[in-house]
Scaffold this motif. Structure first.
Motif, PDB file in Angstrom:
ATOM      1  N   THR A  12     -69.516 104.260  -4.316  1.00 44.46           N
ATOM      2  CA  THR A  12     -68.449 103.791  -5.197  1.00 44.46           C
ATOM      3  C   THR A  12     -68.375 102.269  -5.166  1.00 44.46           C
ATOM      4  O   THR A  12     -68.285 101.664  -4.105  1.00 44.46           O
ATOM      5  N   LYS A  13     -68.427 101.677  -6.347  1.00 46.16           N
ATOM      6  CA  LYS A  13     -68.289 100.227  -6.501  1.00 46.16           C
ATOM      7  C   LYS A  13     -67.382  99.989  -7.699  1.00 46.16           C
ATOM      8  O   LYS A  13     -67.548 100.613  -8.745  1.00 46.16           O
ATOM      9  N   ASN A  14     -66.453  99.088  -7.554  1.00 43.53           N
ATOM     10  CA  ASN A  14     -65.506  98.756  -8.635  1.00 43.53           C
ATOM     11  C   ASN A  14     -64.791 100.002  -9.152  1.00 43.53           C
ATOM     12  O   ASN A  14     -64.627 100.190 -10.359  1.00 43.53           O
ATOM     13  N   ASP A  15     -64.406 100.874  -8.245  1.00 39.67           N
ATOM     14  CA  ASP A  15     -63.663 102.105  -8.561  1.00 39.67           C
ATOM     15  C   ASP A  15     -64.430 103.096  -9.433  1.00 39.67           C
ATOM     16  O   ASP A  15     -63.824 103.921 -10.101  1.00 39.67           O
ATOM     17  N   VAL A  16     -65.752 103.027  -9.470  1.00 35.72           N
ATOM     18  CA  VAL A  16     -66.549 104.028 -10.179  1.00 35.72           C
ATOM     19  C   VAL A  16     -67.681 104.506  -9.267  1.00 35.72           C
ATOM     20  O   VAL A  16     -68.196 103.753  -8.448  1.00 35.72           O
ATOM     21  N   ALA A  17     -68.017 105.776  -9.421  1.00 31.40           N
ATOM     22  CA  ALA A  17     -69.072 106.379  -8.611  1.00 31.40           C
ATOM     23  C   ALA A  17     -70.054 107.110  -9.527  1.00 31.40           C
ATOM     24  O   ALA A  17     -69.652 107.646 -10.565  1.00 31.40           O
ATOM     25  N   PRO A  18     -71.328 107.144  -9.149  1.00 32.78           N
ATOM     26  CA  PRO A  18     -72.309 107.838  -9.993  1.00 32.78           C
ATOM     27  C   PRO A  18     -72.135 109.358  -9.943  1.00 32.78           C
ATOM     28  O   PRO A  18     -71.832 109.926  -8.905  1.00 32.78           O
ATOM     29  N   LEU A  19     -72.351 109.972 -11.074  1.00 37.30           N
ATOM     30  CA  LEU A  19     -72.283 111.418 -11.214  1.00 37.30           C
ATOM     31  C   LEU A  19     -73.702 111.962 -11.045  1.00 37.30           C
ATOM     32  O   LEU A  19     -74.654 111.393 -11.583  1.00 37.30           O
ATOM     33  N   TYR A  20     -73.846 113.035 -10.279  1.00 30.19           N
ATOM     34  CA  TYR A  20     -75.168 113.602 -10.054  1.00 30.19           C
ATOM     35  C   TYR A  20     -75.092 115.118 -10.082  1.00 30.19           C
ATOM     36  O   TYR A  20     -74.020 115.717 -10.009  1.00 30.19           O
ATOM     37  N   ILE A  21     -76.262 115.720 -10.221  1.00 29.94           N
ATOM     38  CA  ILE A  21     -76.382 117.169 -10.143  1.00 29.94           C
ATOM     39  C   ILE A  21     -77.421 117.468  -9.068  1.00 29.94           C
ATOM     40  O   ILE A  21     -78.463 116.822  -9.010  1.00 29.94           O
ATOM     41  N   ARG A  22     -77.088 118.397  -8.195  1.00 29.47           N
ATOM     42  CA  ARG A  22     -78.015 118.772  -7.124  1.00 29.47           C
ATOM     43  C   ARG A  22     -78.648 120.114  -7.493  1.00 29.47           C
ATOM     44  O   ARG A  22     -77.954 121.085  -7.733  1.00 29.47           O
ATOM     45  N   VAL A  23     -79.964 120.117  -7.547  1.00 29.15           N
ATOM     46  CA  VAL A  23     -80.717 121.327  -7.860  1.00 29.15           C
ATOM     47  C   VAL A  23     -81.223 121.914  -6.546  1.00 29.15           C
ATOM     48  O   VAL A  23     -81.846 121.204  -5.753  1.00 29.15           O
ATOM     49  N   THR A  24     -80.938 123.197  -6.315  1.00 26.20           N
ATOM     50  CA  THR A  24     -81.376 123.856  -5.086  1.00 26.20           C
ATOM     51  C   THR A  24     -82.208 125.084  -5.448  1.00 26.20           C
ATOM     52  O   THR A  24     -81.778 125.922  -6.234  1.00 26.20           O
ATOM     53  N   ILE A  25     -83.399 125.139  -4.855  1.00 20.27           N
ATOM     54  CA  ILE A  25     -84.297 126.281  -5.028  1.00 20.27           C
ATOM     55  C   ILE A  25     -84.792 126.683  -3.648  1.00 20.27           C
ATOM     56  O   ILE A  25     -85.375 125.861  -2.931  1.00 20.27           O
ATOM     57  N   ASP A  26     -84.558 127.913  -3.264  1.00 23.71           N
ATOM     58  CA  ASP A  26     -84.992 128.435  -1.966  1.00 23.71           C
ATOM     59  C   ASP A  26     -84.552 127.552  -0.797  1.00 23.71           C
ATOM     60  O   ASP A  26     -85.315 127.301   0.135  1.00 23.71           O
ATOM     61  N   GLY A  27     -83.345 127.027  -0.869  1.00 25.69           N
ATOM     62  CA  GLY A  27     -82.796 126.228   0.217  1.00 25.69           C
ATOM     63  C   GLY A  27     -83.218 124.769   0.212  1.00 25.69           C
ATOM     64  O   GLY A  27     -82.774 123.984   1.042  1.00 25.69           O
ATOM     65  N   ILE A  28     -84.068 124.370  -0.721  1.00 26.13           N
ATOM     66  CA  ILE A  28     -84.523 122.982  -0.824  1.00 26.13           C
ATOM     67  C   ILE A  28     -83.772 122.329  -1.979  1.00 26.13           C
ATOM     68  O   ILE A  28     -83.693 122.883  -3.072  1.00 26.13           O
ATOM     69  N   SER A  29     -83.222 121.132  -1.724  1.00 27.59           N
ATOM     70  CA  SER A  29     -82.380 120.462  -2.727  1.00 27.59           C
ATOM     71  C   SER A  29     -82.965 119.139  -3.173  1.00 27.59           C
ATOM     72  O   SER A  29     -83.691 118.479  -2.420  1.00 27.59           O
ATOM     73  N   LYS A  30     -82.594 118.744  -4.376  1.00 25.89           N
ATOM     74  CA  LYS A  30     -82.963 117.439  -4.915  1.00 25.89           C
ATOM     75  C   LYS A  30     -81.827 116.972  -5.808  1.00 25.89           C
ATOM     76  O   LYS A  30     -81.322 117.727  -6.633  1.00 25.89           O
ATOM     77  N   LYS A  31     -81.398 115.720  -5.633  1.00 26.67           N
ATOM     78  CA  LYS A  31     -80.320 115.162  -6.452  1.00 26.67           C
ATOM     79  C   LYS A  31     -80.904 114.435  -7.655  1.00 26.67           C
ATOM     80  O   LYS A  31     -81.914 113.746  -7.541  1.00 26.67           O
ATOM     81  N   ILE A  32     -80.232 114.617  -8.791  1.00 25.02           N
ATOM     82  CA  ILE A  32     -80.638 113.963 -10.029  1.00 25.02           C
ATOM     83  C   ILE A  32     -79.426 113.234 -10.591  1.00 25.02           C
ATOM     84  O   ILE A  32     -78.374 113.847 -10.811  1.00 25.02           O
ATOM     85  N   SER A  33     -79.572 111.959 -10.818  1.00 31.03           N
ATOM     86  CA  SER A  33     -78.474 111.180 -11.387  1.00 31.03           C
ATOM     87  C   SER A  33     -78.329 111.510 -12.863  1.00 31.03           C
ATOM     88  O   SER A  33     -79.312 111.686 -13.576  1.00 31.03           O
ATOM     89  N   LEU A  34     -77.094 111.582 -13.316  1.00 28.87           N
ATOM     90  CA  LEU A  34     -76.844 111.819 -14.735  1.00 28.87           C
ATOM     91  C   LEU A  34     -76.742 110.507 -15.509  1.00 28.87           C
ATOM     92  O   LEU A  34     -76.560 110.502 -16.721  1.00 28.87           O
ATOM     93  N   GLY A  35     -76.832 109.388 -14.802  1.00 32.11           N
ATOM     94  CA  GLY A  35     -76.767 108.092 -15.462  1.00 32.11           C
ATOM     95  C   GLY A  35     -75.376 107.727 -15.940  1.00 32.11           C
ATOM     96  O   GLY A  35     -75.217 106.908 -16.832  1.00 32.11           O
ATOM     97  N   VAL A  36     -74.371 108.351 -15.332  1.00 24.80           N
ATOM     98  CA  VAL A  36     -72.981 108.125 -15.722  1.00 24.80           C
ATOM     99  C   VAL A  36     -72.176 107.786 -14.479  1.00 24.80           C
ATOM    100  O   VAL A  36     -72.380 108.386 -13.423  1.00 24.80           O
ATOM    101  N   LYS A  37     -71.269 106.826 -14.607  1.00 28.68           N
ATOM    102  CA  LYS A  37     -70.377 106.492 -13.505  1.00 28.68           C
ATOM    103  C   LYS A  37     -68.942 106.713 -13.963  1.00 28.68           C
ATOM    104  O   LYS A  37     -68.580 106.338 -15.079  1.00 28.68           O
TER     105      LYS A  37
END
Length: 152
Positions: A12-37
């Motif tokens: 969080t910077k200047n009262d905004v934080a990035p929005l992300y989606i976490r994809v999980t397959i078979d217990g393994i995760s990866k975060k993807i930024s949505l490009g939105v704060k």
């Protein structure tokens, strides 16, 4: 494949934080930024959507839904191409960095030969020698010629 939406409060910077989606397959995760704060106060934790207090909540919520649909579509397409789909594969496909199996095999072919290894060594050595060429010239000038012969 499971999705988890959230904001990265740690970034969080200047009262905004990035929005992300976490994809999980078979217990393994990866975060993807949505490009939105967004402001963390505008995030509804239960519904995983942006609250109406955010002026562009409709656009952002539509982006969230569209991203989920796109990720699901890429996941289904990958399942038809490979035996095991990973979160990295889904992320790369979503971001347009999809490399087919045939292309990856072609790019890896020939990298296990001694000629390839030697070519790599030569390229790295050239880069190193160019980087250090100033240092090498100065080190050979440091000792004047007269001093070199004084000890004989």
């Amino acid at each position: 494949m499971d999705f988890l939406l959230g904001i990265r409060r740690s970034q969080t910077k200047n009262d905004v934080a990035p929005l992300y989606i976490r994809v999980t397959i078979d217990g393994i995760s990866k975060k993807i930024s949505l490009g939105v704060k967004i402001n963390p106060k505008d995030w509804d934790i239960k519904s995983k959507r942006v609250k109406k207090t955010e002026p562009s909540y409709k656009v952002i919520n539509s982006k969230i839904i569209q991203t989920q649909v796109d990720l699901d579509r890429h996941f289904n397409a990958l399942q038809t191409q490979v035996d095991r789909v990973t979160p990295d594969m889904v992320k790369n496909a979503y971001l347009g960095r999809l490399e087919t199996k045939a292309n990856s095999e072609k790019s890896e072919k020939g990298k296990d030969t001694i000629l390839y290894a030697f070519d790599e060594f030569i390229m790295r050595f050239k880069k190193w020698s160019i980087k250090d060429s100033d240092h090498m010239i100065h080190s050979s000038i440091d000792v004047p010629p007269k001093r070199r012969w004084n000890h004989f």
